[in-house]
Design a protein around this motif. Structure first.
Motif, PDB file in Angstrom:
ATOM      1  N   ALA A 142      27.940  32.880  83.744  1.00  0.00           N
ATOM      2  CA  ALA A 142      28.585  31.591  84.013  1.00  0.00           C
ATOM      3  C   ALA A 142      27.587  30.604  84.597  1.00  0.00           C
ATOM      4  O   ALA A 142      27.543  29.439  84.200  1.00  0.00           O
ATOM      5  N   ILE A 143      26.758  31.078  85.518  1.00  0.00           N
ATOM      6  CA  ILE A 143      25.758  30.208  86.130  1.00  0.00           C
ATOM      7  C   ILE A 143      24.736  29.751  85.105  1.00  0.00           C
ATOM      8  O   ILE A 143      24.374  28.571  85.051  1.00  0.00           O
ATOM      9  N   VAL A 144      24.292  30.665  84.252  1.00  0.00           N
ATOM     10  CA  VAL A 144      23.343  30.305  83.193  1.00  0.00           C
ATOM     11  C   VAL A 144      23.961  29.252  82.280  1.00  0.00           C
ATOM     12  O   VAL A 144      23.319  28.248  81.960  1.00  0.00           O
ATOM     13  N   LEU A 145      25.197  29.451  81.881  1.00  0.00           N
ATOM     14  CA  LEU A 145      25.881  28.481  81.015  1.00  0.00           C
ATOM     15  C   LEU A 145      25.956  27.111  81.685  1.00  0.00           C
ATOM     16  O   LEU A 145      25.689  26.087  81.052  1.00  0.00           O
ATOM     17  N   ALA A 146      26.292  27.089  82.959  1.00  0.00           N
ATOM     18  CA  ALA A 146      26.400  25.816  83.674  1.00  0.00           C
ATOM     19  C   ALA A 146      25.071  25.075  83.678  1.00  0.00           C
ATOM     20  O   ALA A 146      25.021  23.863  83.461  1.00  0.00           O
ATOM     21  N   TYR A 147      23.984  25.798  83.927  1.00  0.00           N
ATOM     22  CA  TYR A 147      22.668  25.157  83.953  1.00  0.00           C
ATOM     23  C   TYR A 147      22.224  24.735  82.554  1.00  0.00           C
ATOM     24  O   TYR A 147      21.682  23.645  82.377  1.00  0.00           O
TER      25      TYR A 147
END
Length: 79
Positions: free
Chosen positions: A54-59
């Motif tokens: 999720a964090i990777v997608l957000a960035y």
């Protein structure tokens, strides 16, 4: 992203700041169980296996401003 509710987006933003379920619950005035439900639903809707994805997608998508995701923004002031 369009399938996420406003609350799920709030939880998503707080996940990218590195907050735990308990910290997210404190920030949003909801129970840990409710946080877990929101996290589970947003991961399912976005077809992600965990918070790291999720964090990777957000960035990658620029979903949240980098200044919003700094760990020093935690409600308890910890890093």
């Amino acid at each position: 992203m369009d399938t996420l509710t406003a609350r799920e987006m709030e939880v998503f933003r707080l996940i990218t700041r590195g907050l735990s379920n308990a910290e997210i619950g404190h920030e949003l005035f909801i129970s840990d169980t409710t946080v877990k439900t929101h996290v589970t639903r947003l991961l399912q809707k976005l077809d992600l296996r965990d918070r790291a994805q999720a964090i990777v997608l957000a960035y990658q998508t620029g979903l949240f401003d980098a200044s919003e995701t700094r760990p020093q923004d935690r409600p308890d002031g910890s890093r």
